[in-house]
Design an enzyme around this catalytic site. Structure first.
Site, PDB file in Angstrom:
ATOM      1  CG  MET A  58     -50.009  41.796  61.294  1.00 46.68           C
ATOM      2  SD  MET A  58     -50.329  41.654  63.056  1.00 46.68           S
ATOM      3  CE  MET A  58     -50.028  42.952  63.578  1.00 46.68           C
ATOM      4  N   PRO A  59     -48.902  40.612  57.857  1.00 52.17           N
ATOM      5  CG  PRO A  59     -48.417  38.770  56.373  1.00 52.17           C
ATOM      6  CD  PRO A  59     -48.339  39.459  57.775  1.00 52.17           C
ATOM      7  CG  LEU A  60     -55.890  42.177  57.751  1.00 53.55           C
ATOM      8  CD1 LEU A  60     -56.393  40.991  58.705  1.00 53.55           C
ATOM      9  CD2 LEU A  60     -56.183  43.595  58.489  1.00 53.55           C
TER      10      LEU A  60
ATOM     11  CD1 TRP B  21     -52.608  38.473  62.283  1.00 53.10           C
ATOM     12  CD2 TRP B  21     -54.151  39.703  62.893  1.00 53.10           C
ATOM     13  NE1 TRP B  21     -52.038  38.965  63.333  1.00 53.10           N
ATOM     14  CE2 TRP B  21     -53.185  39.858  63.946  1.00 53.10           C
ATOM     15  CE3 TRP B  21     -55.200  40.598  63.223  1.00 53.10           C
ATOM     16  CZ2 TRP B  21     -53.398  40.472  65.124  1.00 53.10           C
ATOM     17  CZ3 TRP B  21     -55.281  41.238  64.165  1.00 53.10           C
ATOM     18  CH2 TRP B  21     -54.310  41.365  65.358  1.00 53.10           C
TER      19      TRP B  21
END
Length: 77
Positions: A1-3, A42
Site C-alpha cells: 500500500m502506498p504512503l 494513504w
C-alpha cells in the site's frame, strides 16, 4: 500500500487546499499503480511549526512562504 507523506509549514494552506492535495496525490498514485490501489493509498499531510523548517541555513517561516506565494501569484491585468 502506498504512503505519501507531505510536509508543509503550518498556516500556509487552508484545510480545503490540504484536502485537494490528498485528492490529487491519490489520483496521481492511482494513475501510476492502478485503480485497485485507491482504497489503500494513504496520504499524510503534516504541518511543521513555522521556523522549524530550514533552507540554506535559515529558518523558513509561514510569512516567508506567504511572501513567496505573493511573488508567484498571477498579475491581473
Amino acid at each position: 500500500m502506498p504512503l505519501v507523506n507531505v510536509r508543509v509549514i503550518e498556516g500556509v494552506f487552508t484545510p480545503e487546499q490540504k484536502q485537494e492535495m490528498v485528492r490529487a496525490i491519490t489520483d496521481t498514485m492511482v494513475a501510476i499503480e492502478g485503480e485497485s490501489l485507491r482504497p489503500v493509498t494513504w496520504v499524510l499531510v503534516e504541518e511543521v511549526r513555522s521556523g522549524d523548517w530550514g533552507i540554506g541555513g535559515k529558518g523558513l517561516t509561514t510569512e516567508d512562504v506567504h511572501a513567496l506565494q505573493r511573488q508567484s501569484a498571477p498579475v491581473a491585468g
